[in-house]
Design an enzyme around this catalytic site. Structure first.
Site, PDB file in Angstrom:
ATOM      1  N   CYS A  13       9.810   2.602  -7.709  1.00 39.72           N
ATOM      2  CA  CYS A  13       9.529   2.771  -6.280  1.00 39.72           C
ATOM      3  C   CYS A  13      10.771   3.268  -5.537  1.00 39.72           C
ATOM      4  O   CYS A  13      11.879   2.774  -5.761  1.00 39.72           O
ATOM      5  CB  CYS A  13       9.053   1.440  -5.696  1.00 39.72           C
ATOM      6  SG  CYS A  13       8.590   1.569  -3.963  1.00 39.72           S
ATOM      7  N   CYS A  60      13.539  -2.472  -0.858  1.00 40.21           N
ATOM      8  CA  CYS A  60      13.268  -3.887  -0.544  1.00 40.21           C
ATOM      9  C   CYS A  60      14.141  -4.782  -1.450  1.00 40.21           C
ATOM     10  O   CYS A  60      14.005  -4.735  -2.678  1.00 40.21           O
ATOM     11  CB  CYS A  60      11.791  -4.207  -0.743  1.00 40.21           C
ATOM     12  SG  CYS A  60      10.703  -2.975   0.025  1.00 40.21           S
ATOM     13  N   CYS A  91      12.807  -6.868  -4.428  1.00 30.99           N
ATOM     14  CA  CYS A  91      11.764  -6.339  -5.317  1.00 30.99           C
ATOM     15  C   CYS A  91      12.267  -5.767  -6.644  1.00 30.99           C
ATOM     16  O   CYS A  91      13.098  -4.854  -6.675  1.00 30.99           O
ATOM     17  CB  CYS A  91      10.960  -5.272  -4.578  1.00 30.99           C
ATOM     18  SG  CYS A  91       9.536  -4.730  -5.559  1.00 30.99           S
ATOM     19  N   CYS A 112      -6.973  -7.899  -6.659  1.00 33.21           N
ATOM     20  CA  CYS A 112      -6.032  -7.172  -5.814  1.00 33.21           C
ATOM     21  C   CYS A 112      -5.190  -6.211  -6.645  1.00 33.21           C
ATOM     22  O   CYS A 112      -4.541  -6.620  -7.610  1.00 33.21           O
ATOM     23  CB  CYS A 112      -5.139  -8.167  -5.077  1.00 33.21           C
ATOM     24  SG  CYS A 112      -3.930  -7.348  -4.015  1.00 33.21           S
ATOM     25  N   CYS A 135      -9.209  -5.791  -3.096  1.00 34.52           N
ATOM     26  CA  CYS A 135      -8.035  -5.758  -2.228  1.00 34.52           C
ATOM     27  C   CYS A 135      -7.060  -4.758  -2.836  1.00 34.52           C
ATOM     28  O   CYS A 135      -7.011  -4.618  -4.058  1.00 34.52           O
ATOM     29  CB  CYS A 135      -7.401  -7.152  -2.178  1.00 34.52           C
ATOM     30  SG  CYS A 135      -5.861  -7.197  -1.225  1.00 34.52           S
ATOM     31  N   CYS A 189      -4.886  -8.490   5.151  1.00 36.91           N
ATOM     32  CA  CYS A 189      -4.152  -9.526   4.419  1.00 36.91           C
ATOM     33  C   CYS A 189      -2.681  -9.275   4.705  1.00 36.91           C
ATOM     34  O   CYS A 189      -2.140  -8.252   4.293  1.00 36.91           O
ATOM     35  CB  CYS A 189      -4.452  -9.428   2.924  1.00 36.91           C
ATOM     36  SG  CYS A 189      -3.413 -10.506   1.912  1.00 36.91           S
ATOM     37  N   ARG A 207      -2.581 -18.178   1.837  1.00 39.02           N
ATOM     38  CA  ARG A 207      -2.404 -18.100   0.372  1.00 39.02           C
ATOM     39  C   ARG A 207      -1.027 -18.569  -0.060  1.00 39.02           C
ATOM     40  O   ARG A 207       0.001 -18.059   0.388  1.00 39.02           O
ATOM     41  CB  ARG A 207      -2.640 -16.669  -0.133  1.00 39.02           C
ATOM     42  CG  ARG A 207      -2.582 -16.565  -1.649  1.00 39.02           C
ATOM     43  CD  ARG A 207      -3.070 -15.231  -2.195  1.00 39.02           C
ATOM     44  NE  ARG A 207      -4.381 -14.917  -1.686  1.00 39.02           N
ATOM     45  CZ  ARG A 207      -4.671 -13.885  -0.911  1.00 39.02           C
ATOM     46  NH1 ARG A 207      -3.735 -13.042  -0.576  1.00 39.02           N
ATOM     47  NH2 ARG A 207      -5.888 -13.685  -0.486  1.00 39.02           N
TER      48      ARG A 207
HETATM   49  N1  SAM Z   1       4.639  -1.261  -2.575  1.00 35.35           N
HETATM   50  C1  SAM Z   1       3.728  -1.830  -1.681  1.00 35.35           C
HETATM   51  C2  SAM Z   1       4.405  -2.435  -0.482  1.00 35.35           C
HETATM   52  O1  SAM Z   1       5.530  -2.903  -0.589  1.00 35.35           O
HETATM   53  O2  SAM Z   1       3.800  -2.448   0.583  1.00 35.35           O
HETATM   54  C3  SAM Z   1       2.813  -2.873  -2.296  1.00 35.35           C
HETATM   55  C4  SAM Z   1       3.338  -3.856  -3.337  1.00 35.35           C
HETATM   56  S1  SAM Z   1       4.624  -4.983  -2.827  1.00 35.35           S
HETATM   57  C5  SAM Z   1       5.179  -5.594  -4.370  1.00 35.35           C
HETATM   58  C6  SAM Z   1       3.717  -6.307  -2.059  1.00 35.35           C
HETATM   59  C7  SAM Z   1       4.494  -7.510  -1.545  1.00 35.35           C
HETATM   60  O3  SAM Z   1       4.922  -8.322  -2.623  1.00 35.35           O
HETATM   61  C8  SAM Z   1       5.761  -7.287  -0.752  1.00 35.35           C
HETATM   62  O4  SAM Z   1       5.512  -6.939   0.569  1.00 35.35           O
HETATM   63  C9  SAM Z   1       6.430  -8.627  -0.838  1.00 35.35           C
HETATM   64  O5  SAM Z   1       6.036  -9.450   0.249  1.00 35.35           O
HETATM   65  C10 SAM Z   1       5.909  -9.211  -2.160  1.00 35.35           C
HETATM   66  N2  SAM Z   1       6.976  -9.339  -3.157  1.00 35.35           N
HETATM   67  C11 SAM Z   1       7.557  -8.349  -3.853  1.00 35.35           C
HETATM   68  N3  SAM Z   1       8.528  -8.810  -4.668  1.00 35.35           N
HETATM   69  C12 SAM Z   1       8.573 -10.145  -4.485  1.00 35.35           C
HETATM   70  C13 SAM Z   1       9.385 -11.185  -5.029  1.00 35.35           C
HETATM   71  N4  SAM Z   1      10.349 -10.937  -5.903  1.00 35.35           N
HETATM   72  N5  SAM Z   1       9.147 -12.443  -4.634  1.00 35.35           N
HETATM   73  C14 SAM Z   1       8.179 -12.707  -3.724  1.00 35.35           C
HETATM   74  N6  SAM Z   1       7.386 -11.772  -3.174  1.00 35.35           N
HETATM   75  C15 SAM Z   1       7.591 -10.494  -3.534  1.00 35.35           C
HETATM   76  C1  DTB Z   2       1.740 -10.639  -1.767  1.00 35.46           C
HETATM   77  O1  DTB Z   2       1.984 -11.022  -0.613  1.00 35.46           O
HETATM   78  N1  DTB Z   2       2.263 -11.157  -2.872  1.00 35.46           N
HETATM   79  C2  DTB Z   2       1.809 -10.449  -4.045  1.00 35.46           C
HETATM   80  C3  DTB Z   2       0.767  -9.476  -3.449  1.00 35.46           C
HETATM   81  N2  DTB Z   2       0.929  -9.644  -2.049  1.00 35.46           N
HETATM   82  C4  DTB Z   2       0.728  -8.091  -3.871  1.00 35.46           C
HETATM   83  C5  DTB Z   2       2.901  -9.844  -4.836  1.00 35.46           C
HETATM   84  C6  DTB Z   2       3.920 -10.812  -5.340  1.00 35.46           C
HETATM   85  C7  DTB Z   2       4.890 -10.073  -6.201  1.00 35.46           C
HETATM   86  C8  DTB Z   2       5.894 -10.960  -6.868  1.00 35.46           C
HETATM   87  C9  DTB Z   2       6.883 -10.183  -7.660  1.00 35.46           C
HETATM   88  C10 DTB Z   2       6.296  -9.432  -8.835  1.00 35.46           C
HETATM   89  O2  DTB Z   2       5.507 -10.013  -9.611  1.00 35.46           O
HETATM   90  O3  DTB Z   2       6.692  -8.283  -9.044  1.00 35.46           O
HETATM   91 FE1  SF4 Z   3       8.414  -0.620  -3.435  1.00 39.72          FE
HETATM   92 FE2  SF4 Z   3       8.704  -3.154  -4.077  1.00 39.72          FE
HETATM   93 FE3  SF4 Z   3       9.254  -2.382  -1.612  1.00 39.72          FE
HETATM   94 FE4  SF4 Z   3       6.674  -2.368  -2.482  1.00 39.72          FE
HETATM   95  S1  SF4 Z   3       7.992  -4.153  -2.216  1.00 39.72           S
HETATM   96  S2  SF4 Z   3       7.722  -0.766  -1.324  1.00 39.72           S
HETATM   97  S3  SF4 Z   3       6.997  -1.874  -4.637  1.00 39.72           S
HETATM   98  S4  SF4 Z   3      10.350  -1.744  -3.476  1.00 39.72           S
END
Ligand code: SAM
Ligand code: DTB
Ligand code: SF4
Length: 330
Positions: free
Chosen positions: A69, A73, A76, A113, A144, A204, A276
């Site tokens: 990506c 973030c 992430c 989802c 979702c 959501c 959730r």
């Molecule tokens: N890329 C898209 C976005 O960011 O909108 C969708 C997927 S992203 C992984 C969805 C959500 O997962 C993020 O907004 C964040 O709140 C959560 N998330 C990602 N990495 C995480 C982590 N290491 N621990 C907890 N929540 C996480």
């Molecule tokens: C949300 O709020 N939490 C989920 C879902 N929406 C997509 C994602 C959690 C991701 C946790 C880190 C991972 O597994 O990569």
């Molecule tokens: Fe990309 Fe992760 Fe940020 Fe979603 S949360 S936009 S997958 S870096």
């Protein structure tokens, strides 16, 4: 402060009022600061007023496009900017998605989802996801998707394909946001959420805590979610899953009781939302999860994987549900 004046300052009655703007950050901070037993009693009372307290909704996640990506973030593991060992993969095939949905349904999930590690989908990618939405619906599940920022017209296309919910998180308070993400603003997110709402897709929207933020930041996030008109149908509260290689790896972990308080505040301020208990359950004791359910959490991610990180396996969750007398919400 006596109970009556505490109730007044914290906006008692707001749970039956549509005027959610009454929940200022200050009011939510007062909730956070209240004695744990008072907070949980109040949250549980609100919860019982609107929901069966022993039913928990089960959503299964699938990463349909993993890694690579372009966004930054800081939490992430899928950002291409950090060395986390998560590879940049192709979009899954329709067959792979259908098979995962079938398994999720057989295990008892009611919602599926699909997550993609994109800043946002290109038209061709959106069309592939629309096919996936149709296929998942055909398996008899609610759908979702979480695909990042949506451009004008994209939410309508997802709606036409039968998408029930779109997940897009505010993540954290406006003040703290800039320390976590620089490649897109919170306003960009708000704009996507408005597009989703306008298209008639359920929203959501939640956030992540445990990122080194203050209690005030957590209160501001909850207040901002509660002030959305209308507030989201579904509110995921994620506890940061720390992944080596991400900038937030090594952050001082959040006190688990503070996580429970956050759930309680979400329940009180958004009485009819599905709250959730999202990422972070693998590292949470059963006792803390039980407190979260008491405080008003009524949905979980179900299945051994979130997107790239672990989640309790199905057998473990079944055993926990049996211990607590919980049942999956139909
Ligand atoms: N890329 C898209 C976005 O960011 O909108 C969708 C997927 S992203 C992984 C969805 C959500 O997962 C993020 O907004 C964040 O709140 C959560 N998330 C990602 N990495 C995480 C982590 N290491 N621990 C907890 N929540 C996480
Ligand atoms: C949300 O709020 N939490 C989920 C879902 N929406 C997509 C994602 C959690 C991701 C946790 C880190 C991972 O597994 O990569
Ligand atoms: Fe990309 Fe992760 Fe940020 Fe979603 S949360 S936009 S997958 S870096």
């Amino acid at each position: 402060m006596d109970t009556a004046s505490y109730n007044e300052s914290a906006g008692v009655g707001a749970d039956s009022s549509p005027r959610n703007e009454r929940w200022s950050t200050r009011h939510v901070e007062d909730l956070f600061d209240s004695p744990f037993n008072d907070l949980l009693h109040r949250a549980h009372t609100v919860h019982r007023r609107h929901f069966d307290p022993n039913a928990v909704q089960l959503s299964t996640l699938l990463s349909v496009k993993t890694g690579g990506c372009p966004e930054d973030c800081a939490y992430c593991p899928q950002s291409a900017r950090y060395r986390t060992g998560v590879a940049d993969e192709e979009l899954l095939s329709l067959e792979q998605v259908s098979a995962a949905a079938r398994l999720a349904k057989a295990n008892g999930a009611t919602r599926f989802c699909m997550g993609a590690a994109w800043r946002g989908p290109r038209q061709r990618e959106l069309e592939r996801v629309m096919e996936m939405v149709r296929a998942v619906r055909a398996e008899g599940l609610e759908t979702c998707a979480t695909l990042g920022l949506l451009k004008e017209g994209q939410a309508e296309q997802l709606k036409a394909a039968g998408l029930d919910y779109y997940n897009h998180n505010l993540d954290t308070s406006p003040e703290f946001y800039g320390e976590i993400i620089t490649t897109r603003t919170q306003d960009d997110r708000v704009q996507t959420l408005a597009r989703v709402r306008r298209a008639g897709i359920h929203v959501c929207c939640g956030g992540i805590i445990g990122m080194g933020e203050t209690r005030r930041t957590r209160a501001a996030l909850i207040a901002q979610l509660a002030a959305m008109e209308p507030y989201p149908e579904s509110v995921p509260i994620n506890n940061l899953v720390q992944v080596e290689g991400t900038p937030l790896h090594g952050t001082a972990p959040l006190d688990p009781l503070e996580f429970v308080r956050t759930i309680a505040c979400a329940r009180i301020t958004m009485p009819k939302a599905m709250v959730r208990l999202s990422a972070g359950r693998e590292a949470m004791s059963e006792a803390i999860q039980a407190l979260c359910f008491f405080a008003g959490a009524n949905s979980i991610f179900y299945g051994e994987k979130l997107l790239t990180t672990g989640n309790p396996d199905v057998e473990q969750d079944r055993a926990l549900f049996a211990k607590l007398g919980l049942r999956p919400r139909q």
